[in-house]
Design a protein around this motif. Structure first.
Motif, short mmCIF file in Angstrom:
data_model
loop_
_atom_site.label_atom_id
_atom_site.label_comp_id
_atom_site.label_asym_id
_atom_site.label_seq_id
_atom_site.Cartn_x
_atom_site.Cartn_y
_atom_site.Cartn_z
N VAL A 182 0.84 -1.20 0.00
CA VAL A 182 0.00 0.00 0.00
C VAL A 182 0.87 1.25 0.00
O VAL A 182 0.63 2.19 -0.75
CB VAL A 182 -0.95 0.01 1.21
N GLY A 200 2.43 2.00 -3.29
CA GLY A 200 1.47 2.57 -4.23
C GLY A 200 1.40 4.08 -4.15
O GLY A 200 0.97 4.74 -5.10
N TYR A 201 1.81 4.64 -3.02
CA TYR A 201 1.85 6.09 -2.85
C TYR A 201 3.27 6.64 -2.93
O TYR A 201 3.53 7.78 -2.55
CB TYR A 201 1.22 6.47 -1.51
N ALA A 244 -6.37 12.72 3.74
CA ALA A 244 -7.53 12.27 2.97
C ALA A 244 -8.75 13.09 3.36
O ALA A 244 -9.12 13.12 4.53
CB ALA A 244 -7.79 10.79 3.21
N VAL A 269 -4.75 13.40 -0.94
CA VAL A 269 -5.41 12.43 -1.83
C VAL A 269 -6.89 12.74 -2.04
O VAL A 269 -7.57 12.04 -2.79
CB VAL A 269 -5.25 10.99 -1.29
N ILE A 301 -11.61 9.83 -0.78
CA ILE A 301 -11.29 8.47 -1.20
C ILE A 301 -12.46 7.54 -0.85
O ILE A 301 -13.16 7.77 0.14
CB ILE A 301 -9.99 7.95 -0.54
N SER A 353 -13.12 1.66 0.45
CA SER A 353 -12.16 0.58 0.25
C SER A 353 -10.72 1.08 0.36
O SER A 353 -9.86 0.41 0.96
CB SER A 353 -12.38 -0.07 -1.12
N GLU A 354 -10.45 2.27 -0.18
CA GLU A 354 -9.09 2.82 -0.11
C GLU A 354 -8.80 3.35 1.29
O GLU A 354 -7.66 3.26 1.78
CB GLU A 354 -8.90 3.92 -1.15
N TYR A 355 -9.82 3.90 1.93
CA TYR A 355 -9.64 4.36 3.31
C TYR A 355 -9.22 3.19 4.20
O TYR A 355 -8.29 3.31 5.01
CB TYR A 355 -10.96 4.98 3.80
N ARG A 367 -7.70 0.45 3.32
CA ARG A 367 -6.32 0.07 2.99
C ARG A 367 -5.32 1.00 3.66
O ARG A 367 -4.34 0.55 4.28
CB ARG A 367 -6.13 0.10 1.47
N LEU A 368 -5.56 2.30 3.58
CA LEU A 368 -4.65 3.27 4.20
C LEU A 368 -4.68 3.16 5.72
O LEU A 368 -3.63 3.24 6.37
CB LEU A 368 -5.03 4.68 3.78
#
Length: 379
Positions: A195, A198-199, A242, A263, A266, A269-271, A273-274
């Protein structure tokens, strides 16, 4: 325990128009109550009425040139929809959330009404907008709602005290019923390094996460200022911000030479993950009536540094399940440095936070408190 027919009035929900944490809180309250009661949820939306998780959603399409006109239009439409399902006054309890539907509360004030304060206009804006006519109008609606509702609830003792002082709500009229969380929705087994990569962040780099509206109340400017200090101690530390809000352009200008990545909004689902990949969650609010992000971070077993205000101050035990500091750049930097310096401490804080969620913030027991409150209103 007796069963009620309940009408919930809220301007947002998880399955239609969604603005902030109120959508999650009101939706989960409705779904919890629907396990035992008949629940109808009156809200905004551009789709046909539907039933989700046993909650009956009824949508309206308000209009208005400003937020006050818009919410008045919404309230009138909500009442029209309500009357379609209220033959012979079958609804036992009418539960309103925040000021947006106070006009509907006014029209239906002879019924068994409850108003829940999730925040106040003063808390959201402090003295920043005291001269705006919208500020005065919204504050007036919050006062009037507390006056005419048969019962009032607040999501924290701090917020209860705030509405008592601001709007003269009597102590005996107001209950404290906290928000809750569904913890498994925020815990995920993920590859944190993947993860981060990816950033553009190295897997071993300390990753700090802020999630929330970029507005004065939430204190993102305090966090940005604190990052200048943190980076002097941890040159590789990174911050992901975010959320959206009227401070974004200003904040981006302040971070030209800082390792901060905006970002924007979001998806959940992405929240998640982060949230599960980060090393620390920071909640730098100047005013925070409750702080759902705290419960979400605890659900993911993450260490938290938070301002010592409102519901955050009430719910965190210092250095047991979180670090509480004053809402200032220096204090936030100290708290962040303290946790980053000892990764095992961050893990311990998160694990104790998860235990507190199970003890105090599951929706099932909270739903029972709400039902008990309904029983007193109906009696």
């Amino acid at each position: 325990m007796e069963s009620f027919k309940i009408a919930i009035f809220c301007w947002e929900s998880l399955y239609a128009e969604r603005v902030g944490g109120l959508a999650r809180a009101a939706t989960h309250i409705a779904e919890t109550l629907a396990q035992r009661h008949e629940v109808h949820f009156f809200t905004r939306g551009w789709m046909p009425d539907q039933t989700i998780n046993d909650v009956h959603y009824h949508y309206c399409k308000p209009q208005g040139n400003n937020i006050v006109e818009y919410c008045n239009s919404m309230s009138l439409a909500m009442v029209d929809n309500f009357h379609q399902f209220d033959q012979n006054q079958k609804f036992d309890c009418l539960h309103f959330h925040d000021w947006h539907a106070v006009q509907a509360l006014h029209i239906l004030q002879d019924r068994n009404t409850i108003l829940t304060y999730h925040s106040t206009e003063y808390g959201r804006n402090g003295n920043q907008s005291g001269d705006w006519w919208e500020y005065r109008e919204i504050s007036g609606k919050e006062w009037y709602g507390g006056l005419i509702a048969k019962r009032v609830t607040a999501v924290s003792a701090a917020l209860k005290n705030e509405v008592m002082q601001l709007y003269n709500v009597p102590d005996g009229k107001c209950d404290v019923i906290p928000n809750g969380v569904v913890p498994h929705q925020f815990r995920a087994e993920i590859d944190a390094g993947e993860v981060k990569r990816g950033y553009g962040i190295h897997p071993y780099t300390p990753l700090i996460l802020f999630v929330g509206r970029l507005v004065y109340q939430k204190g993102p400017d305090l966090l940005i200022a604190a990052m200048k200090n943190v980076c002097q101690n941890y040159r590789d530390a990174k911050l992901i911000v975010a959320g959206e809000g009227n401070m974004r352009a200003f904040l981006e200008e302040q971070t030209r030479n800082l390792p901060v990545h905006f970002v924007g909004y979001i998806p959940d689902s992405e929240y998640i993950r982060l949230l599960n990949a980060c090393d620390l969650v920071v909640i730098p609010s100047r005013n925070e009536p409750f702080g759902l992000v705290l419960l979400e971070a605890w659900s993911a077993e993450k260490g938290v540094v938070a301002s010592n205000v409102g519901g955050l101050a009430e719910n965190i035990d210092a250095f047991v399940d979180g670090v509480k500091v004053e809402p200032s750049p220096d204090a936030l930097a100290w708290g962040m440095n303290t946790v980053i310096d000892d990764p095992s401490r961050a893990m311990t804080l998160g694990k104790w936070g998860r235990k507190k969620v199970d003890r105090r913030f599951l929706w099932g027991p909270i739903g029972e408190k709400i039902t008990e409150m309904y029983s007193h209103v109906v009696a």
